[in-house]
Design a protein around this motif. Structure first.
Motif, PDB file in Angstrom:
ATOM      1  N   TYR A 181       5.393  17.356  -1.826  1.00 24.45           N
ATOM      2  CA  TYR A 181       5.009  16.332  -2.792  1.00 24.45           C
ATOM      3  C   TYR A 181       3.716  16.732  -3.487  1.00 24.45           C
ATOM      4  N   LYS A 182       3.694  16.529  -4.772  1.00 26.42           N
ATOM      5  CA  LYS A 182       2.463  16.670  -5.545  1.00 26.42           C
ATOM      6  C   LYS A 182       1.830  15.290  -5.564  1.00 26.42           C
ATOM      7  N   VAL A 183       0.645  15.183  -4.993  1.00 24.60           N
ATOM      8  CA  VAL A 183      -0.060  13.903  -4.927  1.00 24.60           C
ATOM      9  C   VAL A 183      -1.038  13.873  -6.094  1.00 24.60           C
ATOM     10  N   LYS A 184      -0.766  12.993  -7.026  1.00 23.15           N
ATOM     11  CA  LYS A 184      -1.598  12.902  -8.223  1.00 23.15           C
ATOM     12  C   LYS A 184      -2.899  12.175  -7.897  1.00 23.15           C
ATOM     13  N   PRO A 185      -3.994  12.624  -8.501  1.00 23.46           N
ATOM     14  CA  PRO A 185      -5.265  11.925  -8.252  1.00 23.46           C
ATOM     15  C   PRO A 185      -5.226  10.538  -8.884  1.00 23.46           C
ATOM     16  N   GLU A 186      -6.020   9.642  -8.321  1.00 20.64           N
ATOM     17  CA  GLU A 186      -6.077   8.301  -8.869  1.00 20.64           C
ATOM     18  C   GLU A 186      -6.737   8.352 -10.243  1.00 20.64           C
ATOM     19  N   LYS A 187      -6.367   7.425 -11.095  1.00 20.87           N
ATOM     20  CA  LYS A 187      -6.905   7.398 -12.454  1.00 20.87           C
ATOM     21  C   LYS A 187      -8.419   7.282 -12.424  1.00 20.87           C
ATOM     22  N   LYS A 230      -8.512  16.813  -8.306  1.00 23.89           N
ATOM     23  CA  LYS A 230      -7.300  17.461  -8.809  1.00 23.89           C
ATOM     24  C   LYS A 230      -6.129  17.094  -7.925  1.00 23.89           C
ATOM     25  N   ALA A 231      -4.961  17.446  -8.393  1.00 20.65           N
ATOM     26  CA  ALA A 231      -3.742  17.155  -7.636  1.00 20.65           C
ATOM     27  C   ALA A 231      -3.760  17.906  -6.306  1.00 20.65           C
ATOM     28  N   LEU A 232      -3.143  17.283  -5.306  1.00 21.09           N
ATOM     29  CA  LEU A 232      -2.997  17.895  -3.991  1.00 21.09           C
ATOM     30  C   LEU A 232      -1.521  18.103  -3.713  1.00 21.09           C
ATOM     31  N   TYR A 233      -1.217  18.996  -2.795  1.00 15.36           N
ATOM     32  CA  TYR A 233       0.159  19.264  -2.414  1.00 15.36           C
ATOM     33  C   TYR A 233       0.332  18.965  -0.933  1.00 15.36           C
ATOM     34  N   GLU A 234       1.252  18.042  -0.632  1.00 20.38           N
ATOM     35  CA  GLU A 234       1.553  17.628   0.732  1.00 20.38           C
ATOM     36  C   GLU A 234       2.853  18.331   1.131  1.00 20.38           C
ATOM     37  N   ILE A 235       2.770  19.227   2.100  1.00 21.22           N
ATOM     38  CA  ILE A 235       3.897  20.085   2.460  1.00 21.22           C
ATOM     39  C   ILE A 235       4.269  19.862   3.918  1.00 21.22           C
ATOM     40  N   SER A 236       5.517  19.456   4.145  1.00 20.10           N
ATOM     41  CA  SER A 236       6.020  19.251   5.511  1.00 20.10           C
ATOM     42  C   SER A 236       6.591  20.559   6.027  1.00 20.10           C
ATOM     43  N   GLU A 264       0.830  -1.200   0.000  1.00 17.70           N
ATOM     44  CA  GLU A 264       0.000   0.000   0.000  1.00 17.70           C
ATOM     45  C   GLU A 264       0.865   1.250   0.000  1.00 17.70           C
ATOM     46  N   GLN A 265       1.949   1.257   0.778  1.00 20.26           N
ATOM     47  CA  GLN A 265       2.845   2.403   0.831  1.00 20.26           C
ATOM     48  C   GLN A 265       3.491   2.631  -0.526  1.00 20.26           C
ATOM     49  N   THR A 266       3.906   1.570  -1.211  1.00 19.57           N
ATOM     50  CA  THR A 266       4.518   1.691  -2.529  1.00 19.57           C
ATOM     51  C   THR A 266       3.523   2.272  -3.516  1.00 19.57           C
ATOM     52  N   GLN A 267       2.265   1.834  -3.458  1.00 18.00           N
ATOM     53  CA  GLN A 267       1.247   2.365  -4.355  1.00 18.00           C
ATOM     54  C   GLN A 267       1.016   3.844  -4.084  1.00 18.00           C
ATOM     55  N   GLN A 268       1.026   4.248  -2.822  1.00 19.64           N
ATOM     56  CA  GLN A 268       0.853   5.656  -2.501  1.00 19.64           C
ATOM     57  C   GLN A 268       2.040   6.467  -3.009  1.00 19.64           C
ATOM     58  N   ASP A 269       3.236   5.932  -2.864  1.00 20.04           N
ATOM     59  CA  ASP A 269       4.434   6.644  -3.291  1.00 20.04           C
ATOM     60  C   ASP A 269       4.470   6.862  -4.800  1.00 20.04           C
ATOM     61  N   THR A 270       3.880   5.949  -5.565  1.00 21.39           N
ATOM     62  CA  THR A 270       3.883   6.126  -7.014  1.00 21.39           C
ATOM     63  C   THR A 270       2.960   7.262  -7.429  1.00 21.39           C
ATOM     64  N   ASN A 271       2.044   7.652  -6.572  1.00 20.92           N
ATOM     65  CA  ASN A 271       1.158   8.775  -6.855  1.00 20.92           C
ATOM     66  C   ASN A 271       1.752  10.103  -6.387  1.00 20.92           C
ATOM     67  N   LYS A 272       2.924  10.048  -5.782  1.00 20.90           N
ATOM     68  CA  LYS A 272       3.567  11.258  -5.268  1.00 20.90           C
ATOM     69  C   LYS A 272       4.776  11.617  -6.124  1.00 20.90           C
ATOM     70  N   GLU A 273       4.910  12.902  -6.349  1.00 23.67           N
ATOM     71  CA  GLU A 273       6.067  13.411  -7.083  1.00 23.67           C
ATOM     72  C   GLU A 273       6.656  14.555  -6.261  1.00 23.67           C
ATOM     73  N   LYS A 274       7.925  14.452  -5.948  1.00 25.38           N
ATOM     74  CA  LYS A 274       8.580  15.502  -5.172  1.00 25.38           C
ATOM     75  C   LYS A 274       8.737  16.739  -6.048  1.00 25.38           C
ATOM     76  N   VAL A 275       8.342  17.886  -5.502  1.00 28.74           N
ATOM     77  CA  VAL A 275       8.444  19.150  -6.234  1.00 28.74           C
ATOM     78  C   VAL A 275       9.126  20.192  -5.354  1.00 28.74           C
ATOM     79  N   THR A 276       9.521  21.278  -5.972  1.00 32.76           N
ATOM     80  CA  THR A 276      10.142  22.376  -5.225  1.00 32.76           C
ATOM     81  C   THR A 276       9.090  23.441  -4.926  1.00 32.76           C
ATOM     82  N   GLN A 277       9.434  24.341  -4.042  1.00 36.56           N
ATOM     83  CA  GLN A 277       8.521  25.417  -3.672  1.00 36.56           C
ATOM     84  C   GLN A 277       8.225  26.303  -4.884  1.00 36.56           C
ATOM     85  N   GLU A 278       9.184  26.455  -5.763  1.00 37.89           N
ATOM     86  CA  GLU A 278       9.010  27.282  -6.955  1.00 37.89           C
ATOM     87  C   GLU A 278       8.001  26.657  -7.926  1.00 37.89           C
ATOM     88  N   GLN A 279       7.822  25.346  -7.879  1.00 36.11           N
ATOM     89  CA  GLN A 279       6.909  24.655  -8.781  1.00 36.11           C
ATOM     90  C   GLN A 279       5.456  24.664  -8.288  1.00 36.11           C
TER      91      GLN A 279
END
Length: 110
Positions: free
Chosen positions: A69-75, A80-86, A31-46
């Protein structure tokens, strides 16, 4: 004879319990691997401008932005995409913001 039967039953029970624990761990890892594939690390500028505006607000002036991380919506989803910010502050407290592209709090939907 009763002791031997009891010991054999106890060993069998421990073996089944161990197998269940291993199966749960493997399921959680998948489940964690599947969640990680929907996440893309981005910078603050993006980040979209509304999300940048939230981070520059007075509320977060004493917080340091960590991983984003930009969390892509499931197919097939209309979401829409969400942004997870630590975030971390000077006192060592940490937290995570989950914002949509419009900069609105999306944590209630998760």
């Amino acid at each position: 004879m009763k002791k031997a039967t009891f010991i054999a039953a106890a060993i069998a029970l421990l073996g089944v319990t161990s197998i269940n624990a291993n199966a749960q761990t493997a399921t959680q890892a998948t489940e964690q691997t599947q969640q990680d594939t929907n996440k893309e690390k981005v910078t603050q500028e993006q980040l979209p401008e509304p999300v940048k505006a939230v981070l520059s607000h007075e509320t977060y002036k004493d917080w340091t932005v960590g991983d984003i991380y930009k969390v892509k919506p499931e197919k097939g989803a209309k979401a829409k995409a969400l942004y997870e910010i630590s975030l971390t502050n000077a006192a060592g407290q940490s937290g995570t913001l989950l914002l949509d592209e419009a900069g609105k709090d999306a944590s209630a939907g998760k």
